[in-house]
Write a protein that holds these residues in place. Sequence first.
Motif, mmCIF file in Angstrom:
data_model
loop_
_atom_site.group_PDB
_atom_site.id
_atom_site.type_symbol
_atom_site.label_atom_id
_atom_site.label_comp_id
_atom_site.label_asym_id
_atom_site.label_seq_id
_atom_site.Cartn_x
_atom_site.Cartn_y
_atom_site.Cartn_z
ATOM 1 N N VAL A 32 0.833 -1.195 0.000
ATOM 2 C CA VAL A 32 0.000 0.000 0.000
ATOM 3 C C VAL A 32 0.872 1.251 0.000
ATOM 4 N N ARG A 33 0.259 2.337 -0.373
ATOM 5 C CA ARG A 33 0.928 3.638 -0.299
ATOM 6 C C ARG A 33 0.082 4.545 0.579
ATOM 7 N N LEU A 34 0.689 5.090 1.631
ATOM 8 C CA LEU A 34 0.003 6.011 2.513
ATOM 9 C C LEU A 34 0.054 7.421 1.927
ATOM 10 N N LEU A 35 -0.981 8.202 2.198
ATOM 11 C CA LEU A 35 -1.091 9.546 1.650
ATOM 12 C C LEU A 35 -1.501 10.511 2.750
ATOM 13 N N ARG A 36 -1.213 11.774 2.560
ATOM 14 C CA ARG A 36 -1.589 12.790 3.544
ATOM 15 C C ARG A 36 -2.959 13.351 3.217
ATOM 16 N N ALA A 37 -3.766 13.497 4.243
ATOM 17 C CA ALA A 37 -5.055 14.166 4.063
ATOM 18 C C ALA A 37 -4.832 15.678 4.087
ATOM 19 N N PRO A 38 -5.518 16.425 3.235
ATOM 20 C CA PRO A 38 -5.351 17.879 3.238
ATOM 21 C C PRO A 38 -5.961 18.510 4.485
ATOM 22 N N GLY A 39 -5.479 19.704 4.824
ATOM 23 C CA GLY A 39 -6.083 20.481 5.898
ATOM 24 C C GLY A 39 -5.669 20.093 7.294
ATOM 25 N N SER A 40 -4.590 19.332 7.438
ATOM 26 C CA SER A 40 -4.149 18.935 8.775
ATOM 27 C C SER A 40 -2.630 18.897 8.824
ATOM 28 N N ASP A 41 -2.060 19.450 9.910
ATOM 29 C CA ASP A 41 -0.611 19.408 10.095
ATOM 30 C C ASP A 41 -0.145 18.032 10.558
ATOM 31 N N ASN A 42 -1.056 17.266 11.147
ATOM 32 C CA ASN A 42 -0.724 15.949 11.674
ATOM 33 C C ASN A 42 -1.225 14.874 10.711
ATOM 34 N N PRO A 43 -0.331 14.133 10.052
ATOM 35 C CA PRO A 43 -0.778 13.131 9.085
ATOM 36 C C PRO A 43 -1.336 11.862 9.718
ATOM 37 N N LEU A 44 -1.112 11.686 11.016
ATOM 38 C CA LEU A 44 -1.586 10.483 11.702
ATOM 39 C C LEU A 44 -2.326 10.871 12.988
ATOM 40 N N PRO A 45 -3.430 11.598 12.860
ATOM 41 C CA PRO A 45 -4.148 12.045 14.060
ATOM 42 C C PRO A 45 -4.913 10.903 14.729
ATOM 43 N N GLU A 46 -4.962 10.935 16.037
ATOM 44 C CA GLU A 46 -5.714 9.934 16.796
ATOM 45 C C GLU A 46 -7.147 10.408 17.021
ATOM 46 N N THR A 47 -8.090 9.490 16.873
ATOM 47 C CA THR A 47 -9.490 9.752 17.183
ATOM 48 C C THR A 47 -9.953 8.660 18.140
ATOM 49 N N TYR A 48 -10.626 9.057 19.218
ATOM 50 C CA TYR A 48 -10.973 8.108 20.281
ATOM 51 C C TYR A 48 -12.425 7.686 20.210
ATOM 52 N N PHE A 49 -12.651 6.382 20.470
ATOM 53 C CA PHE A 49 -13.988 5.807 20.429
ATOM 54 C C PHE A 49 -14.197 4.874 21.618
ATOM 55 N N HIS A 50 -15.469 4.724 21.988
ATOM 56 C CA HIS A 50 -15.884 3.687 22.936
ATOM 57 C C HIS A 50 -16.448 2.530 22.125
ATOM 58 N N ASN A 51 -15.888 1.341 22.306
ATOM 59 C CA ASN A 51 -16.353 0.156 21.601
ATOM 60 C C ASN A 51 -17.167 -0.733 22.532
ATOM 61 N N ASP A 52 -17.863 -1.705 21.954
ATOM 62 C CA ASP A 52 -18.563 -2.740 22.728
ATOM 63 C C ASP A 52 -19.606 -2.176 23.673
ATOM 64 N N VAL A 53 -20.257 -1.099 23.287
ATOM 65 C CA VAL A 53 -21.315 -0.529 24.121
ATOM 66 C C VAL A 53 -22.659 -0.925 23.505
ATOM 67 N N GLY A 54 -23.201 -2.038 23.980
ATOM 68 C CA GLY A 54 -24.457 -2.529 23.435
ATOM 69 C C GLY A 54 -24.302 -2.882 21.972
ATOM 70 N N ASP A 55 -25.358 -2.632 21.226
ATOM 71 C CA ASP A 55 -25.353 -2.958 19.800
ATOM 72 C C ASP A 55 -24.968 -1.771 18.941
ATOM 73 N N GLU A 56 -24.471 -0.710 19.565
ATOM 74 C CA GLU A 56 -24.111 0.491 18.819
ATOM 75 C C GLU A 56 -22.766 0.313 18.114
ATOM 76 N N PHE A 57 -22.578 1.068 17.046
ATOM 77 C CA PHE A 57 -21.276 1.125 16.408
ATOM 78 C C PHE A 57 -20.319 1.861 17.357
#
Length: 305
Positions: A32-57
Amino acid sequence: MDINALRDRLNKLNNKTSKGGDLWKPKDEHTVRLLRAPGSDNPLPETYFHNDVGDEFPIYCPKMNDGDECKLCEFAELLKQWKNPEGQDKPEAERKADWEIFKKIQAKARVYVPMVERGADGEPTSDKAQWWSMTPNQAGQALEVCFDGDRLEELGIVKDDAENALKILFDPTKGYDINVSYAKPGEKGNNKSFTIITLKGRIKPSPLSKNEAKAKAILASIKPFKESGIITKTTSEEVEKHLKKFLNSGGSEAKADNGKDKEKYGDKPAAKAEEKAPANTKENTKLSGTRSLDDAFGDMLADKK
């Protein structure tokens, strides 16, 4: 719902993926080839989620991402404590059960990065980029490629130049592809009980595509992350509704004990709930038991000096 019913319910759940966007997932051996998303200084930003909460995504965490209130974070914090809301020590079995649930529902990071997969001919299989939802560990493996001395020398980059070192991964004209290996338990030397995904940089750099028009089309297809449709932000109020729905759902046995569970968890805030903090700080990552990529990136730079 008593704690054992809650634990059984969680153990039966499967991890789910985002409803939105065009996500890529490794399945075997890939280049694969990784690419930078436009509009962000950080090419690998972290986004946090809660998993396994009922039947929700996976549920977007407003606290870890935006510094807003999150009842799921408060509930997780309560679960990991050794004392109950009344200040009494939890029995060992209850404490261990609570800890297992905490590990499942605490906010965890994903790293979204645009990418294209290469076909047998070495060219991208599509003229449209996809998004790869990496774990922080996988993103860390990708970052390691940026600090290989031979690659830095090949591109004429000084070893302490972090910004230019990222060109090793993201430069569309002369960057390095990534080999991705996917090994299920018992396959390809994997003796673990879970799937292992390994990332290794290629030996030689290459253009995104030999076809200049195709390369431009791929880059033009990448939207800023916030406009990608990959994730859906969840407000503090929506998170509270998800938690209430989760605690009030389940089988007939769980519903019969719902009053006890509500008394134990539903109406009491976590003791000494943390103050709001900006996302992706060292303080926030300590609360979730994770380590930020910013920290890892800084450490890697220090190690190379």
